[in-house]
Design an enzyme around this catalytic site. Structure first.
Site, PDB file in Angstrom:
ATOM      1  N   GLY A 246      39.868  44.986  51.552  1.00 28.41           N
ATOM      2  CA  GLY A 246      38.985  46.110  51.242  1.00 28.41           C
ATOM      3  C   GLY A 246      39.639  47.467  51.177  1.00 28.41           C
ATOM      4  N   GLY A 290      44.432  42.630  49.371  1.00 27.63           N
ATOM      5  CA  GLY A 290      45.016  42.248  48.088  1.00 27.63           C
ATOM      6  C   GLY A 290      45.406  43.510  47.336  1.00 27.63           C
ATOM      7  NE  ARG A 291      40.700  47.331  45.415  1.00 25.76           N
ATOM      8  CZ  ARG A 291      40.002  46.904  44.359  1.00 25.76           C
ATOM      9  NH1 ARG A 291      40.360  47.250  43.158  1.00 25.76           N
ATOM     10  NH2 ARG A 291      38.946  46.123  44.537  1.00 25.76           N
ATOM     11  CE1 TYR A 330      33.622  43.822  39.507  1.00 27.52           C
ATOM     12  CE2 TYR A 330      35.850  44.473  38.944  1.00 27.52           C
ATOM     13  CZ  TYR A 330      34.966  43.542  39.459  1.00 27.52           C
ATOM     14  OH  TYR A 330      35.443  42.359  39.929  1.00 27.52           O
ATOM     15  CB  CYS A 357      33.654  40.993  18.771  1.00 26.04           C
ATOM     16  SG  CYS A 357      35.001  40.734  17.648  1.00 26.04           S
ATOM     17  CD  GLU A 358      31.176  40.754  24.672  1.00 24.39           C
ATOM     18  OE1 GLU A 358      30.251  41.423  25.171  1.00 24.39           O
ATOM     19  OE2 GLU A 358      31.257  39.531  24.719  1.00 24.39           O
ATOM     20  CE1 TYR A 386      41.173  40.711  43.430  1.00 24.38           C
ATOM     21  CE2 TYR A 386      41.466  43.023  43.990  1.00 24.38           C
ATOM     22  CZ  TYR A 386      41.273  41.715  44.374  1.00 24.38           C
ATOM     23  OH  TYR A 386      41.166  41.410  45.715  1.00 24.38           O
TER      24      TYR A 386
HETATM   25  N1  LLP Z   1      39.596  38.349  51.470  1.00 26.16           N
HETATM   26  C1  LLP Z   1      38.556  37.820  50.810  1.00 26.16           C
HETATM   27  C2  LLP Z   1      37.816  36.731  51.412  1.00 26.16           C
HETATM   28  C3  LLP Z   1      38.182  38.332  49.559  1.00 26.16           C
HETATM   29  O1  LLP Z   1      37.153  37.809  48.921  1.00 26.16           O
HETATM   30  C4  LLP Z   1      38.927  39.396  49.001  1.00 26.16           C
HETATM   31  C5  LLP Z   1      38.555  39.964  47.696  1.00 26.16           C
HETATM   32  C6  LLP Z   1      40.041  39.889  49.708  1.00 26.16           C
HETATM   33  C7  LLP Z   1      40.339  39.364  50.960  1.00 26.16           C
HETATM   34  C8  LLP Z   1      40.917  40.998  49.185  1.00 26.16           C
HETATM   35  O2  LLP Z   1      40.198  42.171  49.024  1.00 26.16           O
HETATM   36  P1  LLP Z   1      40.922  43.551  48.636  1.00 26.16           P
HETATM   37  O3  LLP Z   1      41.865  43.928  49.740  1.00 26.16           O
HETATM   38  O4  LLP Z   1      41.657  43.325  47.388  1.00 26.16           O
HETATM   39  O5  LLP Z   1      39.810  44.495  48.515  1.00 26.16           O
HETATM   40  N2  LLP Z   1      37.906  41.980  41.167  1.00 26.16           N
HETATM   41  C9  LLP Z   1      37.535  43.112  41.964  1.00 26.16           C
HETATM   42  C10 LLP Z   1      37.820  42.903  43.437  1.00 26.16           C
HETATM   43  C11 LLP Z   1      37.091  41.718  44.004  1.00 26.16           C
HETATM   44  C12 LLP Z   1      37.501  41.418  45.419  1.00 26.16           C
HETATM   45  C13 LLP Z   1      37.040  40.081  45.819  1.00 26.16           C
HETATM   46  N3  LLP Z   1      37.492  39.656  47.088  1.00 26.16           N
HETATM   47  C14 LLP Z   1      38.218  44.363  41.392  1.00 26.16           C
HETATM   48  O6  LLP Z   1      38.881  44.261  40.374  1.00 26.16           O
HETATM   49  O7  LLP Z   1      38.052  45.455  41.930  1.00 26.16           O
END
Ligand code: LLP
Length: 437
Positions: A246, A290-291, A330, A357-358, A386
């Site tokens: 997050g 992740g991000r 988003y 085409c959207e 992502y």
């Molecule tokens: N752990 C779980 C169980 C998750 O579902 C996620 C992300 C993470 C960790 C990593 O979250 P982060 O640190 O990246 O916030 N596609 C979207 C983001 C969707 C995140 C889904 N879950 C975007 O492009 O912003």
């Protein structure tokens, strides 16, 4: 050596001619060699971001785990950088679990979090002795019926609150499909104990791309209260308390950088006194970003195909929602720059779009750019997380190539697909065969 440009993220510098480079490599050279659209990543930037995060946690916690959420970017060359820094893996599918095992992540540092997972899905992480983080306990079939029990089990709890950069990435609270409602978590742990499981953790993941430093302490406090009310009466001891990912990035110029040192100082202020007071063992603080680990380190290079004067002025690129889905899905903002041109000489706003085409194949805001010309190189920032991971073949477009800049220079880490690759798994058909089918 180039100079940093205040209008851009720290990754990009400009040389004396005003051309952009990353880690000393001109982006035009990369685009010339490998074509566009092209994802470009910097190993140096990934290491800097991961090291900052490790330091922030280390300053406030003796015991902590960082597991990299592979879903953000699962290119094995990127994953290896994070593995070599000692991080664990957070997996969400059998393929990600296989990747983590293949990359040699220690199993005790790897966690598998499914969502509506089937018993079949759990086979790979169980075989690899990963921590299993279950999304629900009430199921028709015992998920461990024909597999060994997991060494450590946790449950994903929905603490009743959630937040996120956009509605679609809020993963906690009443509207979220994830996790066990917190009122039922005692039931879940009692069920697990009845199966003979005796090593536990607890988990939540309530939303993504959060830039408010106080939020992480708030949800940690909420989870600790849930533990006190629902787990303490069962005498459960916890090996970790996982507050998910997050951690956000400042994609748009109005957004402020998240200070991760502040985040974990605030989390620690809530965590330590409460954990000391409760009899739940000595849990580590676990996170699974992740991000934050890969987002800033990635750029998307595209070529301007055409500029159209219509009811609005459009700048078309050879990348679109098929290459980088986030703006369409988003309304996400990514900074866009034209290489060799200056935003300070901006003449007018352009709506930036792709070739699909959207009409949602469009960035959400008009951008002030200096008169684009077909052939210009457009550079999008914060594309490491992502980005490629959510790319598709939609409209019959092959997926782009990926390049990683390391201390040895730029290296191709994924080949560009060809048109024929789109039909690769179609029986009795090849685009490359002669004549009509
Ligand atoms: N752990 C779980 C169980 C998750 O579902 C996620 C992300 C993470 C960790 C990593 O979250 P982060 O640190 O990246 O916030 N596609 C979207 C983001 C969707 C995140 C889904 N879950 C975007 O492009 O912003």
């Amino acid at each position: 050596m180039g100079r940093a440009d205040a209008s851009m993220g720290a990754m990009i510098v400009k040389d004396e001619r005003g051309l952009m480079e990353v880690d000393g490599y001109p982006l035009t050279d990369l685009a010339r060699e490998w074509g566009t659209p092209l994802y470009v990543y910097s190993k140096r930037q990934i290491e800097a971001d991961a090291t900052r995060l490790k330091k922030a946690l280390g300053a406030h916690f003796d015991r902590f785990h960082i597991s990299y959420a592979l879903k953000a970017n699962s290119n094995p060359h990127i994953v290896k950088i994070l593995k070599d820094l000692g991080l664990g893996a957070d997996c969400s599918s059998p393929a990600e679990a296989l990747l983590a095992a293949r990359m040699g992540f220690p199993t005790e540092k790897s966690i598998y979090t499914g969502n509506f997972e089937s018993p079949q899905d759990l086979k790979v992480p169980l075989k690899n002795r990963m921590t299993i983080n279950l999304d629900d306990h009430a199921r028709a079939q015992n998920p461990f019926e024909d597999s060994p029990l997991p060494p450590v089990l946790s449950f994903r709890i929905n603490p009743g609150i959630g937040r996120g950069g956009f509605e679609g990435i809020i993963t906690g609270g009443a509207d979220a499909k994830f996790g066990i409602p917190y009122e039922k978590c005692g039931e879940a742990y009692a069920w697990a104990k009845s199966l003979g499981i005796d090593r536990f953790g607890i988990h939540m993941m309530t939303g993504s791309n959060i830039l408010n430093p106080f939020y992480f302490a708030e949800i940690t406090g909420k989870l600790l209260s849930i533990i006190e009310t629902h787990l303490c009466p069962l005498g459960i001891e916890l090996e970790f308390i996982n507050i998910g990912g997050g951690l956000g990035l400042p994609y748009s110029p109005e957004e402020k950088e998240l200070d991760v040192e502040e985040v974990f100082r605030l989390v620690a202020d809530v965590f330590h006194p409460k954990v000391e007071r409760l009899s739940i063992g000595h849990p580590a603080l676990a996170i699974e970003p992740g991000r934050y680990l890969v987002g800033r380190a990635g750029l998307l290079l595209s070529t301007v195909t055409h500029v159209k004067e219509s009811y609005r002025t459009y700048m078309g690129l050879d990348s679109g929602m098929n290459t980088l889905l986030r703006p369409s899905l988003y309304g996400a903002y990514h900074p866009i720059h034209l290489d060799g041109k200056s935003q300070t000489n901006a003449v007018s706003p352009y709506w930036v779009c792709g070739q699909v085409c959207e009409n949602s194949d469009l960035h959400p805001k008009a951008r002030d750019l200096e008169t684009p010309t077909p052939g210009d190189l457009a550079v999008m920032e914060y594309a490491g997380a992502y980005g490629f991971a959510m790319s598709s073949h939609y409209n019959g477009r092959p997926r782009p190539a990926e390049v990683l800049i390391t201390e040895d220079g730029p290296e191709l880490i994924r080949e560009r697909e060809e048109d024929g690759d789109i039909f690769l798994r179609v029986p009795h058909f090849s685009l490359n065969a002669e004549g009509p089918k």
